[in-house]
Design an enzyme around this catalytic site. Structure first.
Site, PDB file in Angstrom:
ATOM      1  N   CYS A  47       0.803  -1.087  -0.018  1.00 27.56           N
ATOM      2  CA  CYS A  47      -0.023  -0.584   0.074  1.00 27.56           C
ATOM      3  C   CYS A  47       1.007   1.562  -0.086  1.00 27.56           C
ATOM      4  O   CYS A  47       1.327   1.114   0.783  1.00 27.56           O
ATOM      5  CB  CYS A  47      -0.975   0.162   0.788  1.00 27.56           C
ATOM      6  SG  CYS A  47      -2.103   1.867   0.954  1.00 27.56           S
ATOM      7  N   CYS A  50       0.617   2.975   3.236  1.00 22.62           N
ATOM      8  CA  CYS A  50       1.089   2.698   5.035  1.00 22.62           C
ATOM      9  C   CYS A  50       1.880   1.422   4.914  1.00 22.62           C
ATOM     10  O   CYS A  50       2.377   1.386   5.967  1.00 22.62           O
ATOM     11  CB  CYS A  50      -0.517   2.569   5.364  1.00 22.62           C
ATOM     12  SG  CYS A  50      -1.237   0.894   4.980  1.00 22.62           S
ATOM     13  N   CYS A  96      -7.760  -0.618   1.651  1.00 19.76           N
ATOM     14  CA  CYS A  96      -6.158  -1.417   2.457  1.00 19.76           C
ATOM     15  C   CYS A  96      -7.390  -1.362   4.230  1.00 19.76           C
ATOM     16  O   CYS A  96      -7.684  -0.014   4.363  1.00 19.76           O
ATOM     17  CB  CYS A  96      -5.428  -0.733   2.400  1.00 19.76           C
ATOM     18  SG  CYS A  96      -4.263  -0.844   3.752  1.00 19.76           S
ATOM     19  N   CYS A  99      -5.297   1.369   6.246  1.00 23.18           N
ATOM     20  CA  CYS A  99      -5.256   3.200   6.195  1.00 23.18           C
ATOM     21  C   CYS A  99      -6.657   3.349   5.602  1.00 23.18           C
ATOM     22  O   CYS A  99      -6.888   4.515   5.271  1.00 23.18           O
ATOM     23  CB  CYS A  99      -3.747   3.354   5.722  1.00 23.18           C
ATOM     24  SG  CYS A  99      -3.503   2.756   4.274  1.00 23.18           S
ATOM     25  N   CYS A 119      -9.037  -6.025  -9.827  1.00 25.00           N
ATOM     26  CA  CYS A 119      -8.099  -4.465 -10.862  1.00 25.00           C
ATOM     27  C   CYS A 119      -7.804  -4.004  -9.379  1.00 25.00           C
ATOM     28  O   CYS A 119      -8.717  -2.778  -9.440  1.00 25.00           O
ATOM     29  CB  CYS A 119      -9.374  -3.999 -11.558  1.00 25.00           C
ATOM     30  SG  CYS A 119      -8.758  -3.273 -12.726  1.00 25.00           S
TER      31      CYS A 119
END
Length: 133
Positions: A47, A50, A96, A99, A119
């Site tokens: 990510c 984070c 995510c 975060c 995707c």
């Protein structure tokens, strides 16, 4: 890596590129084929907000859609899903859970063994190669 990350809008803007901010914090979408240059070597896609590990290179495939596509996340990935009815469509958003970064969408048209296509916007990911040795 279960601890939640919470920052102000100004903190996210200072940390991220304008495109990554638009995609992850404002639920934007990058143009297709914007990030088709990720390395093909072994590694982890994290990510961009984070640094949580989300997808492995071994689960990435070329869907032809123009966005990085994966047939499954890592087992330890802090991913969440929720219904997205924006743009007059019904889709399943992937984010995510650590975060709250918008990553992209998951569709039921992927390859086996999962039959799923995660995707993901390339601007939401950071690639970390795995060192061999």
């Amino acid at each position: 890596m279960n601890d939640k990350i919470s920052k102000t809008d100004a903190e996210w803007q200072a940390q991220l590129s304008p495109l990554a901010y638009k995609v992850t914090r404002k639920h934007g979408t990058e143009r297709a084929f914007t990030h088709d240059d990720f390395p093909k070597q072994a590694g982890v896609f994290r990510c961009v907000c984070c640094d949580a590990p989300l997808f492995d290179q071994a689960r990435k495939y070329d869907s032809g859609s123009g966005w990085p596509s994966f047939w499954a996340p890592r087992e330890d990935a802090p991913l969440g899903t929720r219904e997205d009815s924006s743009l007059f469509m019904r889709r399943t958003e992937v984010y995510c859970d650590r975060c709250e970064a918008h990553l992209g969408h998951v569709f039921p048209d992927g390859p086996e063994p999962s039959g799923l296509r995660y995707c993901v916007n390339g601007a939401a990911l950071r690639f970390e190669p795995v060192e061999k040795g």
